[in-house]
Design an enzyme around this catalytic site. Structure first.
Site, PDB file in Angstrom:
ATOM      1  N   ASP A  39    -100.810 -14.762  12.492  1.00 17.18           N
ATOM      2  CA  ASP A  39    -101.498 -15.503  11.576  1.00 17.18           C
ATOM      3  C   ASP A  39    -103.316 -15.860  12.107  1.00 17.18           C
ATOM      4  O   ASP A  39    -103.671 -16.889  12.363  1.00 17.18           O
ATOM      5  CB  ASP A  39    -101.004 -17.011  11.452  1.00 17.18           C
ATOM      6  N   GLU A 210     -99.179 -15.945  -0.709  1.00 14.74           N
ATOM      7  CA  GLU A 210     -99.611 -16.945   0.534  1.00 14.74           C
ATOM      8  C   GLU A 210    -100.699 -16.454   1.225  1.00 14.74           C
ATOM      9  O   GLU A 210    -101.429 -15.318   1.102  1.00 14.74           O
ATOM     10  CB  GLU A 210     -98.471 -17.153   1.542  1.00 14.74           C
TER      11      GLU A 210
HETATM   12  O1  FUB Z   1     -96.489 -17.703  10.816  1.00 17.13           O
HETATM   13  C1  FUB Z   1     -95.714 -18.398   9.968  1.00 17.13           C
HETATM   14  C2  FUB Z   1     -96.101 -18.262   8.490  1.00 17.13           C
HETATM   15  O2  FUB Z   1     -95.786 -16.702   8.339  1.00 17.13           O
HETATM   16  C3  FUB Z   1     -97.460 -18.371   8.065  1.00 17.13           C
HETATM   17  O3  FUB Z   1     -97.753 -19.565   7.849  1.00 17.13           O
HETATM   18  C4  FUB Z   1     -97.426 -17.359   6.923  1.00 17.13           C
HETATM   19  O4  FUB Z   1     -98.799 -17.150   6.792  1.00 17.13           O
HETATM   20  C5  FUB Z   1     -96.799 -16.004   7.522  1.00 17.13           C
HETATM   21  O5  FUB Z   1     -97.482 -15.187   8.281  1.00 17.13           O
END
Ligand code: FUB
Length: 333
Positions: A39, A210
């Site tokens: 991320d 997302e």
């Molecule tokens: O790393 C945890 C979650 O997985 C993140 O918040 C999302 O964007 C995905 O990458």
């Protein structure tokens, strides 16, 4: 043959000099393999490119995220990286208990605001919190003492994660976030720690799943985000990065296509930044030795714009490429 080899050695020496002195040295991915990172959120401060990243600590074969802190990496050439270690932890938010998920740092008035996804101890699941520090490396402290966005925030997303903050030229700051196909946005007050007005649902970000990332270039607003539709991935467990553009920071958005294809990890998470006159996509994969969907690694690659402002799809590299690639005998290929 001998003559060719001497030429190649000279070329290799020139390449080595170029690499040593160039701010555009090719990336070698993943950018760090001593820990697992995910991320990424890129931020340029002066001549330094900072990457704020989640820290995957799942054991080999683990099937859940184990993420307790956020780390900072930095580079002055987008090629050689320093790991500054954890600079913010779940425990720095007394109201939270787990899940140091995606985060982003935004500077304002000489301070650095670190917006995080974190699992609060209250009702509901994930929240968005914000910490603040006086330098890119902190120290950072909780700026509110409670969530900025939670499941009880009217109109919030089905999963309140993945904040990205953008400050426009007029000084107005915007927060975007969301998952489960629920993109959300809100204005922020100048203090950067309070919403200013209602939660909005921007329109036009086709197939949004997302991981939004917002930036502006040449008067155009860009929103990149993870999508998991069948038009860009082999299975909906995976994600690509699509993007949309707008002439207003809150849209409506016009979908423009895929800027990063499916990666080796199921999740995909974009960060786009201009550094030393070049544009880069910073993202994550599962490519580090021992890596996996919960043991991810940050990567960086060049990103190119077309004359009309659209972005070309990023080519994922795994090591130094092109004229810099040498054979085992030192000859340039
Ligand atoms: O790393 C945890 C979650 O997985 C993140 O918040 C999302 O964007 C995905 O990458």
């Amino acid at each position: 043959m001998r003559r060719r080899r001497r030429t190649a050695v000279a070329a290799a020496a020139a390449v080595a000099l170029t690499l040593a002195g160039s701010a555009q040295a090719p990336a070698e991915n993943p950018i760090i393999t001593s820990i697992f990172t995910a991320d990424p959120a890129a931020l340029v401060v002066g001549n330094t490119l900072y990457v704020y990243a989640g820290h995957d600590e799942a054991p080999p074969g683990g099937s859940n995220f184990v993420m307790r802190d956020w780390v900072v990496l930095s580079s002055t050439d987008a090629s050689n990286w320093t790991n500054h270690g954890p600079r913010l932890r779940v425990g720095d938010f007394r109201w939270a208990g787990a899940d140091a998920w995606a985060a982003e740092v935004e500077p304002r008035n000489g301070r650095y605001y670190w917006y995080v996804s974190v699992n609060g101890n209250g009702p509901g699941w994930m929240d968005i919190g914000v910490a603040v520090g006086d330098s890119p490396l902190g120290p950072f402290t909780d700026a509110r003492g409670g969530p900025l966005v939670s499941d009880s925030t009217p109109g919030s997303s089905g999963l309140n994660i993945d904040p990205t903050v953008f400050v426009d030229d007029d000084g107005q700051a915007y927060l975007y976030w969301g998952s489960y196909w629920g993109l959300r946005a809100a204005r922020l007050r100048p203090n950067m720690t309070e919403l200013d007005g209602p939660v909005l649902s921007p329109q036009g970000a086709t197939h949004f799943w997302e991981a939004p990332w917002m930036f502006k270039r040449a008067g155009i607003y860009y929103l990149a985000y993870a999508a998991n539709d069948s038009g860009c991935v082999t299975s909906s467990s995976y994600a690509c990065v699509r993007y949309a553009t707008a002439s207003n920071p809150l849209g409506p958005w016009t979908h423009r296509g895929v800027v990063l294809g499916q990666v080796s990890s199921t999740t995909n998470h974009p960060s786009i930044v201009e550094f030393n006159g070049q544009w880069y996509m910073v993202y994550h994969t599962a490519d580090a030795p021992g890596g996996g969907n919960f043991r991810r690694s940050v990567a960086i690659d060049r990103l190119y714009f077309n004359a009309d402002g659209t972005m070309r799809q990023v080519v994922q590299t795994k090591a130094a490429t092109g004229p810099f690639l040498l054979t085992s005998t030192g000859e340039a290929r």
